[in-house]
Scaffold this motif. Structure first.
Motif, PDB file in Angstrom:
ATOM      1  N   GLY A  19      27.414 -31.667  12.145  1.00  0.00           N
ATOM      2  CA  GLY A  19      27.468 -30.932  13.396  1.00  0.00           C
ATOM      3  C   GLY A  19      27.170 -29.458  13.202  1.00  0.00           C
ATOM      4  O   GLY A  19      27.431 -28.892  12.144  1.00  0.00           O
ATOM      5  N   VAL A  20      26.614 -28.859  14.249  1.00  0.00           N
ATOM      6  CA  VAL A  20      26.264 -27.438  14.233  1.00  0.00           C
ATOM      7  C   VAL A  20      26.926 -26.767  15.427  1.00  0.00           C
ATOM      8  O   VAL A  20      26.914 -27.306  16.534  1.00  0.00           O
ATOM      9  CB  VAL A  20      24.733 -27.254  14.328  1.00  0.00           C
ATOM     10  N   ASP A  21      27.503 -25.588  15.188  1.00  0.00           N
ATOM     11  CA  ASP A  21      28.041 -24.761  16.268  1.00  0.00           C
ATOM     12  C   ASP A  21      27.201 -23.491  16.321  1.00  0.00           C
ATOM     13  O   ASP A  21      27.397 -22.577  15.516  1.00  0.00           O
ATOM     14  CB  ASP A  21      29.508 -24.426  16.018  1.00  0.00           C
ATOM     15  N   PRO A  22      26.254 -23.415  17.260  1.00  0.00           N
ATOM     16  CA  PRO A  22      25.386 -22.236  17.310  1.00  0.00           C
ATOM     17  C   PRO A  22      26.126 -20.954  17.672  1.00  0.00           C
ATOM     18  O   PRO A  22      25.688 -19.861  17.314  1.00  0.00           O
ATOM     19  CB  PRO A  22      24.339 -22.588  18.363  1.00  0.00           C
ATOM     20  N   ALA A  23      27.273 -21.073  18.332  1.00  0.00           N
ATOM     21  CA  ALA A  23      28.028 -19.869  18.700  1.00  0.00           C
ATOM     22  C   ALA A  23      28.603 -19.163  17.475  1.00  0.00           C
ATOM     23  O   ALA A  23      28.730 -17.945  17.451  1.00  0.00           O
ATOM     24  CB  ALA A  23      29.142 -20.228  19.677  1.00  0.00           C
ATOM     25  N   THR A  24      28.971 -19.940  16.445  1.00  0.00           N
ATOM     26  CA  THR A  24      29.556 -19.355  15.241  1.00  0.00           C
ATOM     27  C   THR A  24      28.630 -19.436  14.028  1.00  0.00           C
ATOM     28  O   THR A  24      29.013 -19.048  12.930  1.00  0.00           O
ATOM     29  CB  THR A  24      30.890 -20.042  14.890  1.00  0.00           C
ATOM     30  N   ASN A  25      27.437 -19.990  14.229  1.00  0.00           N
ATOM     31  CA  ASN A  25      26.481 -20.176  13.129  1.00  0.00           C
ATOM     32  C   ASN A  25      27.102 -20.950  11.971  1.00  0.00           C
ATOM     33  O   ASN A  25      26.943 -20.583  10.803  1.00  0.00           O
ATOM     34  CB  ASN A  25      25.925 -18.840  12.637  1.00  0.00           C
ATOM     35  N   THR A  26      27.828 -22.022  12.306  1.00  0.00           N
ATOM     36  CA  THR A  26      28.437 -22.850  11.271  1.00  0.00           C
ATOM     37  C   THR A  26      27.920 -24.280  11.377  1.00  0.00           C
ATOM     38  O   THR A  26      27.496 -24.739  12.432  1.00  0.00           O
ATOM     39  CB  THR A  26      29.974 -22.854  11.363  1.00  0.00           C
TER      40      THR A  26
END
Length: 83
Positions: A19-26
């Motif tokens: 999974g990718v969280d673009p808001a936190t760049n993680t």
């Protein structure tokens, strides 16, 4: 993705999620295995280790792989009973 065939061939793999969280760049990988020994195969998976220096060169930072033994679970059957 060159890692998929290598991961799919590992003994004991039940599920693998990324999974990718673009808001936190993680980015996170979560995998479910039949046992701890099977899970630890990820620590030495050559195709994954080969990708690491390339990604670090691009600024990616890695956390140490953690293995957790689940004390409980909820299955889809459990959820169906609750509704």
């Amino acid at each position: 993705m060159p890692l998929i065939p290598a991961i799919e061939q590992l003994r004991g793999l039940l599920y693998y999620f990324a999974g990718v969280d673009p808001a936190t760049n993680t980015f996170v990988n979560v995998s479910i295995w039949t046992d701890l020994t099977a899970a630890r195969q990820m620590d030495t998976l050559a195709p994954m280790l080969a990708q690491r220096p390339l990604m670090e060169k691009g600024g990616v930072q890695f956390d140490k792989i953690a293995n957790y033994e689940p004390p409980w679970k909820i299955s889809s059957k459990d959820l169906q009973r609750l509704t």
